[in-house]
Scaffold this motif. Structure first.
Motif, PDB file in Angstrom:
ATOM      1  N   HIS C  31       0.821  -1.206   0.000  1.00 54.34           N
ATOM      2  CA  HIS C  31       0.000   0.000   0.000  1.00 54.34           C
ATOM      3  C   HIS C  31       0.854   1.255   0.000  1.00 54.34           C
ATOM      4  O   HIS C  31       0.484   2.269  -0.583  1.00 54.34           O
ATOM      5  CB  HIS C  31      -0.953  -0.006   1.186  1.00 54.34           C
ATOM      6  CG  HIS C  31      -0.307  -0.421   2.461  1.00 54.34           C
ATOM      7  ND1 HIS C  31      -0.114  -1.745   2.796  1.00 54.34           N
ATOM      8  CD2 HIS C  31       0.193   0.307   3.472  1.00 54.34           C
ATOM      9  CE1 HIS C  31       0.472  -1.805   3.974  1.00 54.34           C
ATOM     10  NE2 HIS C  31       0.669  -0.580   4.402  1.00 54.34           N
ATOM     11  N   TRP C  32       2.027   1.175   0.616  1.00 56.12           N
ATOM     12  CA  TRP C  32       2.876   2.377   0.607  1.00 56.12           C
ATOM     13  C   TRP C  32       3.447   2.630  -0.778  1.00 56.12           C
ATOM     14  O   TRP C  32       3.684   3.770  -1.153  1.00 56.12           O
ATOM     15  CB  TRP C  32       4.003   2.238   1.649  1.00 56.12           C
ATOM     16  CG  TRP C  32       3.457   2.307   3.060  1.00 56.12           C
ATOM     17  CD1 TRP C  32       3.487   1.312   3.988  1.00 56.12           C
ATOM     18  CD2 TRP C  32       2.771   3.408   3.663  1.00 56.12           C
ATOM     19  NE1 TRP C  32       2.867   1.713   5.146  1.00 56.12           N
ATOM     20  CE2 TRP C  32       2.417   3.001   4.970  1.00 56.12           C
ATOM     21  CE3 TRP C  32       2.416   4.695   3.230  1.00 56.12           C
ATOM     22  CZ2 TRP C  32       1.722   3.833   5.852  1.00 56.12           C
ATOM     23  CZ3 TRP C  32       1.732   5.509   4.115  1.00 56.12           C
ATOM     24  CH2 TRP C  32       1.386   5.079   5.410  1.00 56.12           C
ATOM     25  N   HIS C 102      -5.517   8.053  -1.058  1.00 55.06           N
ATOM     26  CA  HIS C 102      -4.606   6.910  -0.877  1.00 55.06           C
ATOM     27  C   HIS C 102      -4.183   6.799   0.576  1.00 55.06           C
ATOM     28  O   HIS C 102      -4.232   5.724   1.175  1.00 55.06           O
ATOM     29  CB  HIS C 102      -3.364   7.097  -1.750  1.00 55.06           C
ATOM     30  CG  HIS C 102      -3.514   6.577  -3.145  1.00 55.06           C
ATOM     31  ND1 HIS C 102      -4.270   7.209  -4.092  1.00 55.06           N
ATOM     32  CD2 HIS C 102      -2.986   5.484  -3.754  1.00 55.06           C
ATOM     33  CE1 HIS C 102      -4.207   6.524  -5.217  1.00 55.06           C
ATOM     34  NE2 HIS C 102      -3.446   5.470  -5.040  1.00 55.06           N
ATOM     35  N   SER C 105      -6.857   5.643   2.745  1.00 55.97           N
ATOM     36  CA  SER C 105      -7.202   4.235   2.551  1.00 55.97           C
ATOM     37  C   SER C 105      -6.261   3.303   3.292  1.00 55.97           C
ATOM     38  O   SER C 105      -6.643   2.193   3.655  1.00 55.97           O
ATOM     39  CB  SER C 105      -7.160   3.870   1.071  1.00 55.97           C
ATOM     40  OG  SER C 105      -7.992   4.727   0.350  1.00 55.97           O
ATOM     41  N   VAL C 106      -5.030   3.747   3.494  1.00 56.21           N
ATOM     42  CA  VAL C 106      -4.078   2.891   4.200  1.00 56.21           C
ATOM     43  C   VAL C 106      -4.684   2.476   5.531  1.00 56.21           C
ATOM     44  O   VAL C 106      -4.631   1.302   5.925  1.00 56.21           O
ATOM     45  CB  VAL C 106      -2.741   3.622   4.408  1.00 56.21           C
ATOM     46  CG1 VAL C 106      -1.848   2.824   5.339  1.00 56.21           C
ATOM     47  CG2 VAL C 106      -2.066   3.861   3.074  1.00 56.21           C
ATOM     48  N   GLU C 110      -7.207  -1.174   6.476  1.00 54.31           N
ATOM     49  CA  GLU C 110      -6.150  -1.869   7.193  1.00 54.31           C
ATOM     50  C   GLU C 110      -6.458  -3.342   7.422  1.00 54.31           C
ATOM     51  O   GLU C 110      -5.574  -4.203   7.347  1.00 54.31           O
ATOM     52  CB  GLU C 110      -5.916  -1.183   8.537  1.00 54.31           C
ATOM     53  CG  GLU C 110      -4.613  -1.609   9.159  1.00 54.31           C
ATOM     54  CD  GLU C 110      -4.309  -0.787  10.396  1.00 54.31           C
ATOM     55  OE1 GLU C 110      -5.095   0.141  10.675  1.00 54.31           O
ATOM     56  OE2 GLU C 110      -3.309  -1.082  11.055  1.00 54.31           O
ATOM     57  N   ARG C 115      -5.797  -5.584   0.675  1.00 57.25           N
ATOM     58  CA  ARG C 115      -5.481  -4.159   0.613  1.00 57.25           C
ATOM     59  C   ARG C 115      -4.534  -3.843  -0.541  1.00 57.25           C
ATOM     60  O   ARG C 115      -4.678  -2.827  -1.216  1.00 57.25           O
ATOM     61  CB  ARG C 115      -4.864  -3.710   1.939  1.00 57.25           C
ATOM     62  CG  ARG C 115      -4.503  -2.248   1.963  1.00 57.25           C
ATOM     63  CD  ARG C 115      -4.307  -1.746   3.355  1.00 57.25           C
ATOM     64  NE  ARG C 115      -3.175  -2.412   4.003  1.00 57.25           N
ATOM     65  CZ  ARG C 115      -2.585  -1.968   5.110  1.00 57.25           C
ATOM     66  NH1 ARG C 115      -3.023  -0.871   5.685  1.00 57.25           N
ATOM     67  NH2 ARG C 115      -1.593  -2.612   5.653  1.00 57.25           N
ATOM     68  N   ARG C 116      -3.575  -4.732  -0.775  1.00 58.25           N
ATOM     69  CA  ARG C 116      -2.606  -4.496  -1.855  1.00 58.25           C
ATOM     70  C   ARG C 116      -3.336  -4.351  -3.193  1.00 58.25           C
ATOM     71  O   ARG C 116      -3.065  -3.460  -3.985  1.00 58.25           O
ATOM     72  CB  ARG C 116      -1.646  -5.670  -1.903  1.00 58.25           C
ATOM     73  CG  ARG C 116      -0.658  -5.647  -3.028  1.00 58.25           C
ATOM     74  CD  ARG C 116       0.181  -6.907  -2.965  1.00 58.25           C
ATOM     75  NE  ARG C 116      -0.662  -8.105  -2.870  1.00 58.25           N
ATOM     76  CZ  ARG C 116      -1.192  -8.718  -3.919  1.00 58.25           C
ATOM     77  NH1 ARG C 116      -0.978  -8.253  -5.113  1.00 58.25           N
ATOM     78  NH2 ARG C 116      -1.938  -9.800  -3.757  1.00 58.25           N
ATOM     79  N   PHE C 119      -5.050  -1.068  -3.556  1.00 67.45           N
ATOM     80  CA  PHE C 119      -4.184   0.053  -3.944  1.00 67.45           C
ATOM     81  C   PHE C 119      -3.777  -0.035  -5.411  1.00 67.45           C
ATOM     82  O   PHE C 119      -3.612   0.992  -6.075  1.00 67.45           O
ATOM     83  CB  PHE C 119      -2.957   0.109  -3.031  1.00 67.45           C
ATOM     84  CG  PHE C 119      -3.233   0.911  -1.806  1.00 67.45           C
ATOM     85  CD1 PHE C 119      -3.851   0.329  -0.715  1.00 67.45           C
ATOM     86  CD2 PHE C 119      -2.932   2.260  -1.751  1.00 67.45           C
ATOM     87  CE1 PHE C 119      -4.147   1.071   0.416  1.00 67.45           C
ATOM     88  CE2 PHE C 119      -3.230   3.013  -0.632  1.00 67.45           C
ATOM     89  CZ  PHE C 119      -3.842   2.420   0.457  1.00 67.45           C
TER      90      PHE C 119
END
Lengths: 99, 497, 626, 245
Positions: C31-32, C102, C105-106, C110, C115-116, C119
Motif C-alpha cells: 500500500h505504501w 490513498h 485508505s491505508v 487496514e 489491501r494491496r 491500492f
C-alpha cells in the motif's frame, strides 16, 4: 414360309425365358430361363443368317453357344457353392445385397 | 533462395507423420516432440516476420512457384503479403500454445499421439492456406483441412462430438462444393495455360458482370460459412460445445480466419466490381451477425457456446470492415483477424482450464472463485476484457478502426454495430460475475490456482495483446499497403447506407 | 518538467502493475508503494504546474509527443499529451485529492486482506484518469475513459463476494458502455467529417463545419458525458456504485470518473461553439439532473447514497455551466475543483463515521456524533458549509457564479435554467443540512453494538487537509478572477453578459433559499426527534427514496424485454436457424431411407428392374426410330 | 423358303415345353422339357440351313449342358419342390406383365417388318464353317478357348471344398486313441473254443487269466456269460475226454 416367323418364335421364347427368370425362385429353373433366352437369341441369329444369305450369323450363334456353355459351367458351380453354404437354392434367400 | 514457406508447410506435416510412425514404446515423450516441432515452426514464423520487407508489404514476398499439375494449370505457389504474413504468424503462435494447453488430456499415449499428430497436420494446412498463391492449391488445402479437423472434433471431445463433427463437415463441404464450382468457372474465365490458377494471373479478368457476380457469390458463400456469419453460423456453437477447448481455440482463432482472409484476398481482390455490388447486402448481414451474436452470447449458459457466439459477433465486425472498403476499415478488419485470434484463443484456453478443474462448462456451476484463485480470476478478466475490446488491449484498436473507418460508408450499420459494444460488456461481465464473484464456495481447496504451464499458455497472449494495444504499428505497418491495394481495386461508390 | 508529464501516467500505472503482479509477498508494504506512486505523480504535476505558471499566459499549451500509435493509412494518429491549463487543473485535482485518498485508505482498509489489490486498483484509477485528461486526441482520451470505467468496475466490485456488489459493478460498467457508444459514434462522425481524431485536427476543422455536423457530434459527446458523469438518463449506476469501499466513492465522486464528462464537454468547446442546439441540450440535461439529484438526495437515509445523489446534483450544476458556453466553462471547472475538495472531504468523513459505527450507513441510526467524533464533525461541517454555498467557503465562489451565469441569455432559457439552479441551491441546503444534522446532531440513535470513536490520524489528516481546501480554496482561486484567467487560453475569453436579474438580487435570493433550507432541516432533523425507521411518506417521497424509479424503468424498458429477446433468440436460433438445417438434413436422410428400401437384396427384384428399364429403353429407341 | 408344316411342328415342340419353365413344380421336369426345346431348336437350325450348328446344338445342349443341369439337380436333391407362392410384393404381376409386354412388343414389331429374303440360301456345312472359324475368326476362337478354360478352372475352384485342418496322420490318430485309454492293440476277441456261441466266453491273456471286458457288457447284465475259470478247470482236468459235456 418366311424365315421371319422364326424370329417371332424367338421373341416368344425369349419372353418365356425372361418370365421364368423373374418368377421362379428355384435358382436352377431361373438359370434354365436364362439359357432359353440365349437360345432364343441364337435362333434369331440363325434366322437372320438365312434371310440375308450370310453365314456369319451362324458363326455368331456358334460363339454364343460357346459362351453360354462357359456361363453354364460357372453358374452351376456358383449354385452348388451356394447350396453347400446354405442348403437351399432359393433365390429369395441370399439377401446380402440388401441396402 | 531458401524456400521458407514450403518448409513451414512441410515441417508440421512431417512432424505429424513422425509422430504417427513412432512405435508405441517411444510415445511417452510425444508431447515434448510435438511442442518442439511447433516451437521450431514459431521460430521460422518469427524469422519470416523479421525478414519481411515492410516497405513492400503490399507485394507478395517469399514467393515460390513449382509446377504441380500443369495440365490444369495448378501450381504449388506460395507467398505472403502483409495480411498473409500475420495470419501465418498467428497460426504459428497459437499451435504450440494449443499443444501446451492440452498437456493434461489423454492419459493414453497412443491417443495422445493421434491428437497431437492431427494438431500438427492442421497447422501444416493452415500455414499452407494462408500462404497459397494459387486458387486451386488454396481450394485443395481448404478442403483437405477438413480431414484432420473432422477427426479432432469427432474423436476427441464431448458427448455429442460425432454429431458436431458431422455437422461441421457437412457445412464445410456444402461451402466447399459451391466454391469448387466457382474455382472451375474461374478457370474457364482465366487465361489458361500452365499457371492458370495463380492469383496474379486472375486479377483484372474481363468477364461479364453476371459471371463475375456468380463466381464471387460462390466464393463468398464458402467463406461466409467458414467465418460464421448469421445465418450459417450454427455449426460453430455445436462444435465449440463438443470439441476440446484446444481444438476449438485453433478452429475459431485461426481456421475461421480463412473465411475473412479469403474474402479479403480472393473475393474482393479478384472480383472487385462484384464485391462492390454485393457490399450493401453483406454489410447488413454483418451487422445482423454483430448484434445477433452478442444477444445469443448473453443467453448462453455454456461458456464454450458463449465464446463461440462472441466470435460470431466479432466476425461480423471484421466483415463489416472488409466490405466498407475504406483504408482504415480494411486495415482494422485485417488487424482484427490477428487480434481476435489472440483474444479468442486465450479465452477458449482459459475456459478449457476452468472445465479441466470442474468438469463442466455450465456457468451456473461456478461462483465465488475470485477469492479462491485470484490469479486465475485476474487473468480471466483481462482476457474477457480483450473480448469486449477494452482500450489498451489490441482488439480495441482494430475494432475502433473498423467502426470509425466504416462510418463514412455505412453510418447506420456502424451505429447499430456499436450496440455490440454494450452487448460485449454484458456477456463478458455477466460471465465473470457468475464464475468468479459471489459467495466463496465451500470446497475452495479443491479448485487449483493457475499452474505454471497454464500461465505459459495465457500470459504470452496477454502480453502480446498489451504490446499490440499500445504499439499496433508493428502489425499495421504490414497491413497498410495490402489494404490500400485492395481498396484501390474496388470501384468507389458514394452511396452510403 | 513538462517533458516528464508522461511520468504522471506511467508511475501509477507501473505501480498498479507491480502491485498486481507482486503477489502476496508485497502485502505488508504494497500500500505504501501505491501511496508513493500517487504522491510522485502529484510532485511531477506540481513541478509542471510551477513551470507552467512561469510561462506567458498564451504559451501555456504544450504538446508532448509520446510515440507513433496508429501509423499509416488514413487514420494516422500519434499518442501524445496535451498539457494546458485545463488538463493541468485536472492533474492537480486528481493527484492531490487522489493522494490524500490513498493515504486515508491505508488506514481505512487496514483489516482487509486484499489491501494491496485495492491500492493497485486505486493507482490504475488515477493513471487512467490522468490519461483521460492529458490525452491529445479523442481516441487516446477514450483509452483513459474506458480505463476509468474499468478501474471503477474493479473498485465498486471490490467486495464482489456479495452478489449485489458484483451486480453494482456490472451496472456501472454497462451503463458507462452505453455512454461509450456515444463517444465511438462521435469519433466516427469526426473521422468522417474532419478526417482526424486529434484535438488539434478536429478543432481546426470544426471552424468550417456545418451546424448539423457539429450538433450531431456534440449530442453524441453529450451521451458519452452523461454516462460517465451520471447525468440523466444514464444516472442509475451512481447510487449503486456506493457498493465500493468508501474511499472509492470519494475518488469516483470528487476527483475522477464523474468529472470526466464535464471535462469532455469543456474540452470540446470548439465543437459546441458551432452547435448551439447541442449546447442548450447540455445545459438542459444539467439543469434537470441537478433538480433530480437534489430531490433524490432529500429522501435518502443511507448517508453514502445521499452523498451520491448530491454528487449527481452538483455535477448537474457543472453540466449546466458547461452548457452555457464560454460564459460557463470556467465556472464549471471551478465548481468541479471546489466540489472535488468538499465532496472528497465529506465522503472521507462519511467513511470515518462508518469506520467508527461498525459500517452502519443508515443515518437514522446516527445522531449526536459531534461529541464522539470531533474532528470528523468539524471537517464534515466545513464541507457542508462549502456545498451550501455559504460565504466565504469554497462552494459559494463557484456555485454562485454558475447561478449567475445561468441567468444570462435571452428568452425563456435564462429563467428556466436560472430558476432551476436557484431552486437547486435551496434543495441542496435542505438535504445536506438534513444529512449533517441527522448524523452529528440530535439524539443518539445508535444500536447497542456501536461504540463511536474517532478515526486514526492517517484518516483524519487527509480529512483536515481537504477541509481546509473546502474552506479557503474557493476564495483563493476566485480572488481577482484568478481561476477564470488561468483557464482563459483554453475556454476562451468570456465576454461579460448581464444576467436578466441584477447580480445582488440573485445572490441574496440564493442565500435566502439556502438559509430557508437549513432552517427547515434544523426544525425537522436537528431540533426534533428523528424516528429510527423511515416513516410512511407521500408518493413523491417514496419515488425519491427509490431514485425516481429509475431502476424500475430501466428494468421494465431494457432489462426485461432484453432478457425476453435473448431467450427468444436463443430458442429461435436452435429451433429455426439450426432447426432449418437439421430439418433439411433430416429430409435428405429420409429420402435416402425410402430409396434404400428399393434395394431389398432380392435378385429377382433387381432383374425385374433391369427388365423394366430394358423395355423402356427399347420403347424409346424404337418409337424414336420409327 | 421353309416348309410351313415343319415350322409349326418346330414351334409346337419348342413353345409348349418351354411353358414348363413357368408352371412345372419339379426342376427335373423342367429340365427334361428344356431338352425337348433344345432338340426343337436344333431342328429349326437345320431347317434354316445350319446343319452343323444344329448338330452342335444337340451335342452341346442336350448332351452336355442339360446333363450338367441334371447332375446338379442330383447333387442338390431332385425332390426340391418349389413353393410357387410369390414372396416379393408385386413381383409376379409386374414380372408377368413386363415379360408378356416385351414378348408382345417384339412380336408386333417383328411382325410388321418385311425383309427381303436372300435368294441364295447359304448352307452352313461343317467344312464351310470350319474354314470360316479357323481363318476369319481364328482370334475369336482362341479367345473363346481361353474363356472356356477359365470357366472350367473357375468351376473347379468354386466347387472345391477346402481342407480347413491339416490331414491327421495315422500316428496322431493312434496316439490320441491310447491317450484316451484304449487298448494299445486290438481288443481281444471273446471265446477260445467254440463250444458255446463263444461270444459269452472271455478271452484269456497270455497268463491264462480271463479278460473281462472282452465280453459284451450286455451279456454280462443278462447273466449269459461263462466264467473262464470253469473252462480252465475243465481244461486242466486230466480225466477230461474229447466229447465231454
Amino acid at each position: 414360309m418366311d424365315p421371319i416367323n422364326f424370329v417371332i418364335l424367338a421373341s416368344i421364347l425369349f419372353a418365356i425365358g425372361a418370365a421364368a427368370v423373374l418368377l421362379r425362385r428355384n435358382a436352377i429353373i431361373a438359370f434354365m430361363g436364362v439359357e432359353l433366352m440365349l437360345n432364343a437369341a441364337n435362333l434369331a441369329l440363325v434366322a437372320f443368317s438365312r434371310m440375308h444369305g450370310e453365314i456369319d450369323g451362324q458363326i455368331m450363334a456358334f460363339f454364343v453357344l460357346v459362351v453360354a456353355a462357359a456361363e453354364v459351367v460357372v453358374g452351376l458351380a456358383i449354385i452348388i457353392a451356394v447350396f453347400r453354404a446354405r442348403q437351399t437354392i432359393s433365390l429369395d434367400e441370399p439377401a446380402e445385397l440388401k441396402g | 533462395m531458401f524456400p521458407i514457406l514450403t518448409v513451414m508447410v512441410a515441417l508440421p506435416a512431417v512432424g505429424a507423420a513422425v509422430l504417427w510412425a513412432l512405435p508405441s514404446g517411444a510415445r511417452e515423450r510425444v508431447r515434448e516432440i510435438a511442442l518442439g516441432i511447433t516451437v521450431l515452426e514459431l521460430a521460422l514464423a518469427v524469422a519470416l516476420f523479421v525478414q519481411f520487407d515492410t516497405a513492400a508489404a503490399g507485394d507478395i514476398q517469399f514467393s515460390e512457384t513449382y509446377s504441380w499439375i500443369p495440365q490444369i494449370g495448378a501450381s504449388w505457389a506460395l507467398g505472403v503479403n502483409g495480411i498473409g504474413l500475420l495470419m501465418v504468424v498467428l497460426a504459428a503462435i497459437l499451435t504450440p500454445l494449443a499443444v501446451l494447453a492440452g498437456w493434461w488430456e489423454d492419459r493414453d499415449a497412443d491417443r495422445r499421439t493421434r491428437y497431437l499428430a492431427l494438431i500438427l497436420l492442421s497447422e501444416a494446412f493452415m500455414v499452407g492456406i494462408f500462404a497459397a498463391r494459387d486458387v486451386f492449391l488454396f481450394y485443395v488445402l481448404f478442403e483437405a483441412m477438413l480431414i484432420p479437423l473432422y477427426f479432432l472434433i469427432g474423436s476427441f471431445g464431448g458427448a455429442q462430438r460425432r454429431y458436431a463433427a458431422v455437422k461441421f463437415l457437412l457445412y464445410s463441404l456444402v461451402g466447399g462444393l459451391i466454391m469448387l464450382a466457382g474455382v472451375v468457372a474461374l478457370y474457364f474465365q482465366g487465361p489458361g495455360g500452365d499457371e492458370a490458377f495463380l492469383t496474379d494471373n486472375l486479377t483484372d479478368l474481363s468477364m461479364s458482370t453476371s459471371t463475375e457476380r456468380l463466381i464471387f457469390l460462390a466464393f463468398f458463400f464458402a467463406f461466409a460459412i467458414k467465418a460464421p456469419m448469421v445465418p450459417v453460423h450454427t455449426w460453430l456453437p455445436t462444435v465449440a460445445e463438443n470439441a476440446r477447448p484446444g481444438t476449438t481455440a485453433l478452429l475459431v482463432a485461426v481456421l475461421d480466419k480463412i473465411g475473412t482472409f479469403g474474402m479479403l484476398t480472393l473475393c474482393v481482390a479478384l472480383f472487385p466490381e462484384a464485391a462492390a455490388w454485393a457490399a450493401p447486402v453483406i454489410i447488413v448481414f454483418a451487422v445482423i451477425s454483430v448484434v445477433y451474436g452478442g444477444l445469443l452470447a448473453i443467453g448462453q449458459r455454456n461458456m464454450l457456446r458463449l465464446v463461440s457466439f462472441t466470435s460470431v459477433s466479432h466476425f461480423g465486425i471484421m466483415v463489416l470492415g472488409i466490405f466498407a472498403f475504406t483504408q482504415t476499415s480494411v486495415e482494422g478488419a485485417a488487424l482484427y483477424m490477428f487480434n481476435h485470434g489472440l483474444s479468442t484463443g486465450a479465452l477458449f484456453f482459459a475456459v478449457g482450464f476452468l472445465i479441466h478443474r470442474r468438469g463442466t462448462a455450465d456457468v451456473t456451476e461456478y461462483g465465488g472463485l475470485q477469492r479462491v484463485v485470484p490469479v486465475f480470476a485476474g487473468t480471466f478478466l483481462v482476457i474477457g476484457l480483450s473480448a469486449l475490446a477494452l482500450p489498451g488491449l489490441s482488439p480495441f484498436i482494430s475494432e475502433i478502426m473498423v467502426l470509425v473507418g466504416a462510418f463514412s460508408v455505412a453510418k447506420a450499420a456502424v451505429i447499430v454495430s456499436t450496440f455490440g459494444v454494450v452487448l460485449a460488456a454484458l456477456y463478458v461481465l455477466l460471465t465473470y460475475q457468475k464464475v468468479f464473484t459471489g459467495p466463496v464456495p465451500e470446497a475452495r481447496a479443491s479448485f487449483r490456482e493457475l499452474t505454471r504451464r497454464e500461465r505459459v499458455v495465457l500470459w504470452p497472449l496477454i502480453a502480446l495483446m498489451l504490446v499490440l494495444g499500445f504499439l499496433p504499428g508493428i502489425a499495421i505497418d504490414t497491413l497498410s499497403d495490402p489494404a490500400a491495394d485492395i481498396v484501390a481495386t474496388v470501384p468507389v461508390e458514394e452511396a452510403g447506407q | 518538467m513538462l517533458d516528464l508529464t508522461w511520468l504522471l501516467i506511467a508511475v501509477p500505472l507501473a505501480s498498479a502493475a507491480f502491485l498486481l503482479l507482486a503477489g502476496r509477498r508485497a502485502d505488508a508494504w504494497g500500500h505504501w508503494v501505491g501511496v508513493a506512486a500517487s504522491g510522485t505523480a502529484f510532485l511531477v504535476g506540481l513541478g509542471a504546474l510551477i513551470q507552467m505558471l512561469g510561462e506567458d499566459a498564451h504559451h501555456r499549451e504544450h504538446a508532448v509527443h509520446l510515440f507513433s500509435w496508429i501509423p499509416g493509412g488514413a487514420l494516422d494518429l500519434d499518442a501524445g499529451l496535451l498539457v494546458d491549463p485545463l488538463s493541468m487543473t485536472f492533474v492537480m485535482l486528481v493527484t492531490f485529492v487522489g493522494t490524500l485518498i490513498h493515504v486515508y485508505s491505508v488506514a481505512y482498509m487496514e483489516h482487509d486482506p486484499d489491501r494491496r489489490r485495492f491500492f493497485a486498483y486505486l493507482n490504475l484509477f488515477v493513471a487512467a484518469m490522468l490519461l483521460l485528461v492529458l490525452a491529445d486526441s479523442y481516441l487516446l482520451l477514450f483509452v483513459g475513459w474506458e480505463g476509468v470505467g474499468l478501474a471503477s468496475y474493479l473498485l465498486i466490485g471490490f467486495w464482489n463476494h456479495k452478489p449485489e456488489y458484483a451486480t453494482a459493478a456490472n451496472k456501472a460498467f454497462i451503463v458507462n458502455r452505453v455512454g461509450d457508444m456515444g463517444l465511438i459514434i462521435a469519433m466516427g462522425l469526426m473521422f468522417t467529417y474532419f478526417g482526424a481524431l486529434d484535438f488539434e485536427g478536429v478543432f481546426a476543422a470544426a471552424d468550417g463545419a456545418s451546424t448539423a455536423q457539429l450538433t450531431a457530434i456534440g449530442l453524441m459527446l453529450l451521451v458519452a458525458a452523461c454516462g460517465k458523469s451520471a447525468q440523466f438518463p444514464l444516472q442509475s449506476w451512481l447510487g449503486d456504485a456506493m457498493a465500493g469501499p468508501t474511499p472509492v466513492s470519494a475518488l469516483i465522486h470528487a476527483a475522477t470518473m464523474v468529472t470526466a464528462g464535464v471535462y469532455l464537454i469543456v474540452r470540446s468547446a470548439p465543437i459546441y461553439a458551432g452547435a448551439p442546439a447541442a449546447q442548450t441540450t447540455v445545459a438542459a440535461i444539467g439543469a434537470f439532473t441537478l433538480i433530480l439529484g437534489a430531490v433524490i438526495g432529500m429522501a435518502k437515509d443511507d448517508i453514502k447514497k445521499a452523498l451520491a445523489a448530491s454528487t449527481m446534483s452538483q455535477i448537474g450544476y457543472m453540466m449546466l455551466a458547461a452548457g452555457l458556453g464560454p460564459v460557463g466553462y470556467a465556472f464549471a471547472i471551478f465548481h468541479l475543483v471546489t466540489h472535488g475538495f468538499f465532496k472528497a472531504g465529506m465522503f472521507l468523513g462519511a467513511g470515518s463515521v462508518m469506520h467508527g459505527m461498525n459500517d452502519q450507513v443508515d443515518m437514522r441510526r446516527f445522531g449526536a456524533l459531534r461529541t464522539a467524533m470531533v474532528t470528523t464533525w468539524v471537517t464534515f461541517g466545513l464541507g457542508w458549509l462549502a456545498i451550501l454555498g455559504v460565504p466565504p467557503f469554497s462552494g459559494f465562489w463557484s456555485k454562485d457564479k454558475i447561478i449567475e451565469a445561468a441567468f444570462v441569455g435571452e428568452g425563456a432559457q435564462p429563467w428556466i435554467l436560472g430558476g432551476a439552479a436557484l431552486i437547486g441551491a435551496g434543495l441542496t441546503a435542505f438535504y445536506m443540512s438534513r444529512l449533517f444534522f441527522m448524523t452529528f446532531h440530535g439524539k443518539a440513535r445508535w444500536t447497542d453494538d456501536q461504540h463511536p470513536h474517532e478515526s486514526p490520524a492517517l484518516m483524519t489528516v487527509p480529512m483536515i487537509i481537504l477541509a481546509v481546501g473546502s474552506a479557503f480554496l474557493g476564495l483563493f482561486l476566485a480572488l481577482g478572477d484568478r481561476f477564470a484567467t488561468w483557464l482563459e487560453p483554453v475556454t476562451g475569453h468570456a465576454e461579460h453578459h448581464e444576467p436578466v436579474l441584477p447580480i445582488p438580487v440573485i445572490m441574496i435570493a440564493t442565500l435566502l433559499l439556502v438559509a430557508l433550507g437549513v432552517w427547515v432541516a434544523w426544525r425537522k432533523y436537528g431540533a426534533a426527534d428523528v424516528p429510527e425507521t423511515a416513516p410512511a411518506a407521500s408518493l413523491a417521497t417514496i419515488a425519491a427514496r427509490n431514485d425516481m424509479f429509475q431502476d424500475s424503468v430501466n428494468r421494465g424498458v431494457f432489462e426485461r424485454p432484453g432478457t425476453h429477446l435473448t431467450r427468444t433468440l436463443v430458442y429461435a436460433d436452435a429451433a429455426l436457424v439450426d432447426g432449418a438445417v437439421d430439418k433439411t438434413a433430416g429430409g435428405w436422410a429420409r429420402t435416402g431411407e425410402s430409396v434404400r428400401k428399393t434395394q431389398n437384396g432380392q435378385v429377382r427384384s433387381y432383374a425385374l428392374t433391369m427388365l423394366v428399364g430394358l423395355v423402356i429403353v427399347i420403347l424409346v429407341v424404337v418409337q424414336g426410330g420409327l | 423358303m421353309v416348309n410351313p408344316v415343319l415350322f409349326w411342328i418346330i414351334a409346337a415342340i419348342t413353345v409348349i415345353p418351354a411353358f414348363s419353365l413357368l408352371f412345372a413344380r419339379k426342376a427335373v421336369h423342367v429340365a427334361m422339357s428344356i431338352v425337348l426345346v433344345m432338340v426343337g431348336l436344333a431342328a429349326a437350325y437345320i431347317t434354316l440351313g445350319a446343319p452343323f450348328l444344329g448338330m452342335v446344338q444337340i451335342v452341346v445342349y442336350t448332351g452336355a449342358v442339360m446333363m450338367l443341369f441334371l447332375f446338379v439337380l442330383m447333387l442338390v436333391g431332385v425332390d426340391q419342390r418349389e413353393d410357387l407362392k410369390e414372396t416379393i410384393k408385386g413381383q409376379r404381376w409386374i414380372g408377368l406383365f413386363t415379360a408378356a409386354g416385351l414378348g408382345a412388343f417384339l412380336v408386333s414389331v417383328v411382325g410388321r417388318v418385311t425383309v427381303a429374303v436372300s435368294d441364295t440360301p447359304v448352307q452352313g456345312d461343317p467344312d464351310v464353317v470350319a474354314v470360316l472359324l479357323f481363318e476369319k475368326y481364328v482370334l475369336v476362337i482362341e479367345v473363346l478357348g481361353f474363356l472356356l478354360i477359365t470357366a472350367a478352372v473357375g468351376a473347379l475352384v468354386l466347387t472345391h471344398t477346402p481342407r480347413l485342418k491339416p490331414r491327421r496322420t495315422q500316428l496322431e490318430v493312434q496316439r490320441d486313441r491310447v491317450l484316451a485309454g484304449a487298448d494299445p492293440v486290438n481288443k481281444p476277441m471273446p471265446g477260445v473254443y467254440a463250444r458255446h456261441n463263444a461270444l459269452d466266453v472271455p478271452a484269456l491273456d497270455p497268463e491264462g487269466q480271463p479278460i473281462d471286458h472282452s465280453v459284451s457288457r450286455v451279456l454280462k447284465i443278462r447273466n449269459q456269460t461263462q466264467e473262464g475259470v470253469e473252462f480252465r478247470a475243465a481244461l486242466e482236468d486230466p480225466s477230461r475226454k474229447e466229447g465231454d459235456r
